[in-house]
Design a protein around this motif. Structure first.
Motif, short mmCIF file in Angstrom:
data_model
loop_
_atom_site.label_atom_id
_atom_site.label_comp_id
_atom_site.label_asym_id
_atom_site.label_seq_id
_atom_site.Cartn_x
_atom_site.Cartn_y
_atom_site.Cartn_z
N VAL A 79 0.84 -1.21 0.00
CA VAL A 79 0.00 0.00 0.00
C VAL A 79 0.87 1.26 0.00
CG1 VAL A 79 -1.64 1.34 1.38
CG2 VAL A 79 -2.05 -1.09 0.95
N ALA A 80 2.00 1.23 0.69
CA ALA A 80 2.90 2.39 0.68
C ALA A 80 3.44 2.62 -0.74
CB ALA A 80 4.04 2.18 1.66
N LEU A 81 3.83 1.56 -1.43
CA LEU A 81 4.31 1.71 -2.81
C LEU A 81 3.21 2.20 -3.74
CD1 LEU A 81 6.60 -1.43 -3.17
CD2 LEU A 81 7.30 0.97 -3.07
N TYR A 82 2.02 1.61 -3.61
CA TYR A 82 0.88 2.04 -4.42
C TYR A 82 0.55 3.51 -4.15
CZ TYR A 82 -3.95 2.81 -5.73
OH TYR A 82 -5.11 3.36 -6.25
N SER A 83 0.53 3.90 -2.89
CA SER A 83 0.22 5.29 -2.53
C SER A 83 1.28 6.25 -3.06
CB SER A 83 0.08 5.43 -1.02
OG SER A 83 -1.01 4.68 -0.55
N LEU A 84 2.53 5.82 -3.06
CA LEU A 84 3.60 6.64 -3.61
C LEU A 84 3.37 6.87 -5.11
CD1 LEU A 84 6.30 8.08 -3.05
CD2 LEU A 84 7.43 5.92 -3.64
N LEU A 121 -5.41 -4.20 3.01
CA LEU A 121 -4.92 -3.61 4.25
C LEU A 121 -5.83 -3.94 5.43
CD1 LEU A 121 -2.44 -1.97 4.84
CD2 LEU A 121 -3.76 0.09 4.51
N LEU A 122 -7.14 -3.86 5.20
CA LEU A 122 -8.08 -4.21 6.27
C LEU A 122 -7.93 -5.67 6.68
CD1 LEU A 122 -10.45 -3.33 8.07
CD2 LEU A 122 -11.98 -4.01 6.21
N SER A 123 -7.78 -6.54 5.70
CA SER A 123 -7.62 -7.97 5.98
C SER A 123 -6.34 -8.24 6.77
CB SER A 123 -7.61 -8.72 4.65
OG SER A 123 -7.21 -10.04 4.81
N VAL A 157 0.15 -2.42 13.81
CA VAL A 157 -1.21 -2.75 13.36
C VAL A 157 -2.11 -1.51 13.41
CG1 VAL A 157 -3.27 -4.10 13.94
CG2 VAL A 157 -1.03 -5.20 13.91
N ALA A 158 -1.99 -0.73 14.46
CA ALA A 158 -2.80 0.50 14.59
C ALA A 158 -2.47 1.48 13.47
CB ALA A 158 -2.59 1.14 15.95
N LEU A 159 -1.20 1.64 13.14
CA LEU A 159 -0.81 2.51 12.04
C LEU A 159 -1.37 2.00 10.72
CD1 LEU A 159 2.90 3.25 13.05
CD2 LEU A 159 1.01 4.91 12.97
N GLY A 160 -1.40 0.67 10.57
CA GLY A 160 -1.99 0.08 9.36
C GLY A 160 -3.48 0.39 9.24
N PHE A 161 -4.19 0.35 10.35
CA PHE A 161 -5.61 0.71 10.33
C PHE A 161 -5.81 2.18 9.96
CE2 PHE A 161 -6.69 -3.14 12.94
CZ PHE A 161 -7.63 -3.65 12.07
N ALA A 162 -4.92 3.05 10.46
CA ALA A 162 -4.99 4.47 10.07
C ALA A 162 -4.75 4.62 8.57
CB ALA A 162 -3.99 5.29 10.88
N GLY A 163 -3.79 3.86 8.03
CA GLY A 163 -3.56 3.88 6.59
C GLY A 163 -4.78 3.42 5.82
N PHE A 164 -5.45 2.39 6.35
CA PHE A 164 -6.70 1.91 5.73
C PHE A 164 -7.76 2.99 5.72
CE2 PHE A 164 -10.98 0.47 6.84
CZ PHE A 164 -11.36 -0.08 5.61
N LEU A 165 -7.88 3.72 6.82
CA LEU A 165 -8.88 4.78 6.91
C LEU A 165 -8.69 5.81 5.79
CD1 LEU A 165 -11.14 6.33 8.50
CD2 LEU A 165 -9.27 7.48 9.69
N PHE A 166 -7.45 6.26 5.59
CA PHE A 166 -7.21 7.28 4.57
C PHE A 166 -7.25 6.71 3.16
CE2 PHE A 166 -5.73 9.40 8.37
CZ PHE A 166 -6.36 10.62 8.21
N LEU A 167 -6.88 5.45 2.99
CA LEU A 167 -7.05 4.82 1.68
C LEU A 167 -8.53 4.62 1.38
CD1 LEU A 167 -5.54 3.72 -0.75
CD2 LEU A 167 -5.47 1.50 0.38
#
Length: 190
Positions: A79-84, A121-123, A157-167
């Motif tokens: 997701v970081a690469l895709y977002s970049l 990411l959610l999974s 994991v919490a940071l990943g959920f925050a990334g999911f929120l913005f994605l």
């Protein structure tokens, strides 16, 4: 003086006319998408870094030994690469006013990939949460040497959920663009 060109029914101009107000709205809309993509990138990258640095030595567990944590790392790195990539596409669109790919392809590419990567990411983060909860009841997290391992796993994991929120927010906006494209034949809402 030449008379203005008149279009017969069924003819369409080769480009869309946009007023200054519409162009400002479009720039704000594209800037909002860019902000969501930058934020998703930041949280996903931070989650990946927290997970990959989550090894304290020989007495502490290693994240790579656990499938769920490898999944959390891989999903957040993807997701970081895709977002970049999408940040670059957004900057291109804001600066040139045109899409990188043909418009129909760009609209569906953004929406489809936002959806797929948001669910990935959610999974991954759900699997990481379940496994972290399971670890809390074992000796892995109760030993003093490994307590920081569990805390850092939770943070990742919490940071990943925050990334999911913005994605996910980004996905809503790209979905709006798809609807505009279906209704208007353009990603612009007029």
């Amino acid at each position: 003086m030449r008379p203005p060109l008149a279009f017969r029914p069924g003819d369409t101009p080769s480009h869309h006319f946009h007023s200054t107000v519409t162009l400002r709205k479009l720039r704000r809309f594209n800037s909002l998408i860019l902000v969501f993509r930058v934020t998703a990138f930041t949280f996903s990258l931070a989650s990946s870094v927290f997970m990959v640095t989550n090894s304290r030595g020989s007495g502490s567990p290693h994240w790579i030994d656990f499938d769920a944590f490898r999944f959390v790392f891989a999903a957040n790195a993807i997701v970081a690469l895709y977002s970049l990539f999408e940040m670059g596409v957004s900057v291109w669109e804001i600066s040139t006013g045109a899409t990188l790919f043909p418009e129909i392809l760009q609209v569906w590419f953004d929406f489809g990939h936002d959806q797929v990567f948001a669910y990935l990411l959610l999974s991954a983060d759900s699997a990481g949460t379940a496994f972290a909860k399971t670890l809390k009841g074992t000796d892995t997290c109760t030993a003093s040497a490994a307590a920081s391992f569990c805390v850092q796993s939770d943070i990742s994991v919490a940071l990943g959920f925050a990334g999911f929120l913005f994605l996910g927010l980004s996905s809503l906006l790209s979905g709006f663009r798809v609807v505009c494209f279906i209704i208007n034949g353009s990603r612009f809402h007029m």
